[in-house]
Enzyme design. Structure first.
Site, mmCIF file in Angstrom:
data_model
loop_
_atom_site.group_PDB
_atom_site.id
_atom_site.type_symbol
_atom_site.label_atom_id
_atom_site.label_comp_id
_atom_site.label_asym_id
_atom_site.label_seq_id
_atom_site.Cartn_x
_atom_site.Cartn_y
_atom_site.Cartn_z
ATOM 1 N N ASN A 175 0.791 -1.236 0.000
ATOM 2 C CA ASN A 175 0.000 0.000 0.000
ATOM 3 C C ASN A 175 0.823 1.287 0.000
ATOM 4 O O ASN A 175 0.262 2.372 0.092
ATOM 5 C CB ASN A 175 -0.944 -0.012 1.212
ATOM 6 C CG ASN A 175 -1.885 -1.208 1.162
ATOM 7 O OD1 ASN A 175 -2.435 -1.507 0.107
ATOM 8 N ND2 ASN A 175 -2.031 -1.906 2.263
ATOM 9 N N LYS A 215 10.738 -8.345 6.647
ATOM 10 C CA LYS A 215 9.404 -8.894 6.345
ATOM 11 C C LYS A 215 9.145 -8.835 4.851
ATOM 12 O O LYS A 215 9.212 -7.755 4.237
ATOM 13 C CB LYS A 215 8.336 -8.107 7.098
ATOM 14 C CG LYS A 215 6.939 -8.701 6.929
ATOM 15 C CD LYS A 215 6.024 -8.174 7.988
ATOM 16 C CE LYS A 215 4.601 -8.663 7.815
ATOM 17 N NZ LYS A 215 3.726 -8.141 8.855
ATOM 18 N N GLY A 295 -2.742 -16.246 7.720
ATOM 19 C CA GLY A 295 -3.867 -17.168 7.790
ATOM 20 C C GLY A 295 -3.860 -18.111 8.973
ATOM 21 O O GLY A 295 -4.602 -19.096 8.978
HETATM 22 C C1 LIG Z 1 -5.527 -4.111 8.856
HETATM 23 C C2 LIG Z 1 -4.141 -4.615 8.661
HETATM 24 C C3 LIG Z 1 -3.048 -3.748 8.802
HETATM 25 C C4 LIG Z 1 -1.753 -4.212 8.623
HETATM 26 N N1 LIG Z 1 -0.706 -3.349 8.797
HETATM 27 C C5 LIG Z 1 0.576 -3.812 8.716
HETATM 28 C C6 LIG Z 1 1.667 -2.948 8.965
HETATM 29 O O1 LIG Z 1 1.518 -1.770 9.297
HETATM 30 N N2 LIG Z 1 2.925 -3.470 8.846
HETATM 31 C C7 LIG Z 1 3.159 -4.773 8.511
HETATM 32 O O2 LIG Z 1 4.310 -5.188 8.436
HETATM 33 N N3 LIG Z 1 2.119 -5.617 8.276
HETATM 34 C C8 LIG Z 1 0.855 -5.170 8.386
HETATM 35 N N4 LIG Z 1 -0.191 -6.032 8.159
HETATM 36 C C9 LIG Z 1 0.089 -7.411 7.746
HETATM 37 C C10 LIG Z 1 0.085 -8.392 8.931
HETATM 38 O O3 LIG Z 1 1.093 -8.081 9.855
HETATM 39 C C11 LIG Z 1 0.304 -9.849 8.434
HETATM 40 O O4 LIG Z 1 1.579 -9.948 7.845
HETATM 41 C C12 LIG Z 1 -0.746 -10.280 7.408
HETATM 42 O O5 LIG Z 1 -1.999 -9.740 7.713
HETATM 43 C C13 LIG Z 1 -0.866 -11.781 7.321
HETATM 44 O O6 LIG Z 1 -1.231 -12.356 8.559
HETATM 45 P P1 LIG Z 1 -2.771 -12.703 8.935
HETATM 46 O O7 LIG Z 1 -3.328 -13.505 7.803
HETATM 47 O O8 LIG Z 1 -2.677 -13.470 10.216
HETATM 48 O O9 LIG Z 1 -3.448 -11.399 9.102
HETATM 49 C C14 LIG Z 1 -1.516 -5.575 8.311
HETATM 50 C C15 LIG Z 1 -2.601 -6.446 8.186
HETATM 51 C C16 LIG Z 1 -3.898 -5.985 8.358
HETATM 52 C C17 LIG Z 1 -5.040 -6.956 8.216
#
Ligand SMILES: Cc1cc2nc3c(=O)[nH]c(=O)nc-3n(C[C@H](O)[C@H](O)[C@H](O)COP(=O)(O)O)c2cc1C
Length: 361
Positions: A175, A215, A295
């Site tokens: 983003n 990351k 996930g």
């Molecule tokens: C609303 C939202 C905001 C996020 N903001 C960040 C962020 O600021 N920095 C980052 O490294 N990852 C960010 N992520 C990604 C998460 O840290 C993670 O890598 C990703 O969502 C996959 O994991 P999950 O499926 O458990 O959510 C964000 C994810 C979501 C859903």
């Protein structure tokens, strides 16, 4: 009783716009309305990774507590670690709202927040008030309008050196236009040289070496993965976090929300991010720490990340659907798995299915 409270709370929160619900959940944690519910400590789940002692391998991923408002309350929910950020040197508003979307049928989220955060100083002041022993990582990024993105990461290392237990250099958010280009071989080498030199300099001054993780995105080509592995090993990076959100919309049921632009996370990301995790494990060998993210919704999916090669696991989106009891539930589930399989450490299963996951397309 707590489950009834939780299902009512979820129903209430789901009536709200996702960003408003997120704000309310942070308020709940601040005021202690959300109950602490950590599982009992289990030495079989304790892990030492990159020189740090984690009480259990389940962490909260970056993006939930961007401004370090509630890291200690999150640890009380049972997480073994939590990651604040992404923070950028200057505060920034991010993209226009709405910019978070729930895909309820898919148990997924799409976000295009664009690093909305209050900037380094606001987070720093809050972290200074936290217990230094609390396992809190700081996820650093670059301002959208930055003239020198690498300098923004270096500023992050220097600013948070006294308060971060580890750093994550986030170069994989979809983003911030062009950010993911930092994953290319030459740009990544320049970034890691600068970031790790700043870390080494701060380590000399402070007498403590704080690990730096990188990351990465789940949308990498095989060559892209080769480049990252080669550069990470050459620069003695401390570890990888695999992965951030995906641009893919494969296999989604909610076709209306699927059209929203941004990064997809939650259940539909599990397979893709686990494949990239295993492919990176094959490339970097057994010793480089990897944190598996994407996930994770249960003890079984957390264990599968470890079987694919992860040392530690993080989650975010599935907590939106499952609620604040999820980390405690997963930790208890991992203890039960240790009982069932007579493991002396959860790390005994690490890598047992790396080949299986790495061979998937
Ligand atoms: C609303 C939202 C905001 C996020 N903001 C960040 C962020 O600021 N920095 C980052 O490294 N990852 C960010 N992520 C990604 C998460 O840290 C993670 O890598 C990703 O969502 C996959 O994991 P999950 O499926 O458990 O959510 C964000 C994810 C979501 C859903």
């Amino acid at each position: 009783m707590i489950d009834v409270f939780q299902s009512l709370a979820r129903r209430g929160l789901f009536l709200l716009d996702p960003e408003a619900a997120h704000g309310l959940s942070i308020k709940g944690l601040k005021t202690g309305l959300v109950p602490a519910c950590a599982a009992p400590a289990d030495p079989r789940l304790a892990q030492t990774v990159a020189g740090l002692a984690f009480a259990n391998p389940i962490g909260l991923a970056a993006g939930y507590d961007k401004n370090a408002e509630v890291p200690e309350a999150l640890l009380r929910l049972g997480f073994g670690f939590t990651e604040i950020g992404t923070v950028t040197p200057k505060p920034q508003a991010g993209n226009d709202k709405p910019r978070i979307f729930r895909l309820v049928e898919d148990e997924a989220v799409i976000n295009r927040l664009g690093f909305n955060n209050e900037g380094h100083q606001a987070a720093l002041q809050r972290l200074k008030a936290c217990d230094r022993k609390a396992m809190i990582g700081v996820n650093i990024g670059a301002n959208k309008d930055s003239a020198d993105r690498i300098a923004d990461y270096v500023t992050g290392i220097r600013t948070f050196y006294g308060v971060a237990r580890y750093f994550t250099a986030n170069i994989s958010s979809p983003n911030t236009p062009g950010l993911r280009d930092l994953q290319a071989r030459e740009s990544l080498a320049a970034l890691l040289s600068a970031v790790l030199a700043a870390r080494d300099d701060e380590a000399r001054k402070a007498g403590i070496r704080v690990p730096v993780f990188l990351k990465i995105a789940p949308d990498l080509t095989e060559e892209g993965m080769d480049d990252i592995a080669a550069v990470a090993l050459a620069h003695h990076l401390d570890g990888l976090i695999v992965s951030n959100t995906t641009l893919s919309r494969d296999g989604l049921r909610d076709q209306r929300q699927a059209k929203e632009s941004g990064g997809l996370s939650g259940k539909p990301l599990f397979e893709k991010s686990t494949i990239v995790l295993a492919k990176m494990r094959k490339r970097v060998g057994p010793n480089l720490p990897i944190i598996g993210v994407g996930g994770v919704s249960s003890a079984e999916t957390a264990a599968e990340k470890i079987r694919a090669g992860a040392n530690l696991v993080q989650l975010y989106s599935c907590m939106v659907y499952e609620g604040p009891l999820l980390p405690g539930k997963i930790v208890r589930g991992l203890s039960a798995l240790c009982d069932r399989e007579a493991l002396t450490s959860i790390s005994d299963i690490r890598g047992s299915r790396t080949d299986y996951w790495a061979s998937k397309a």
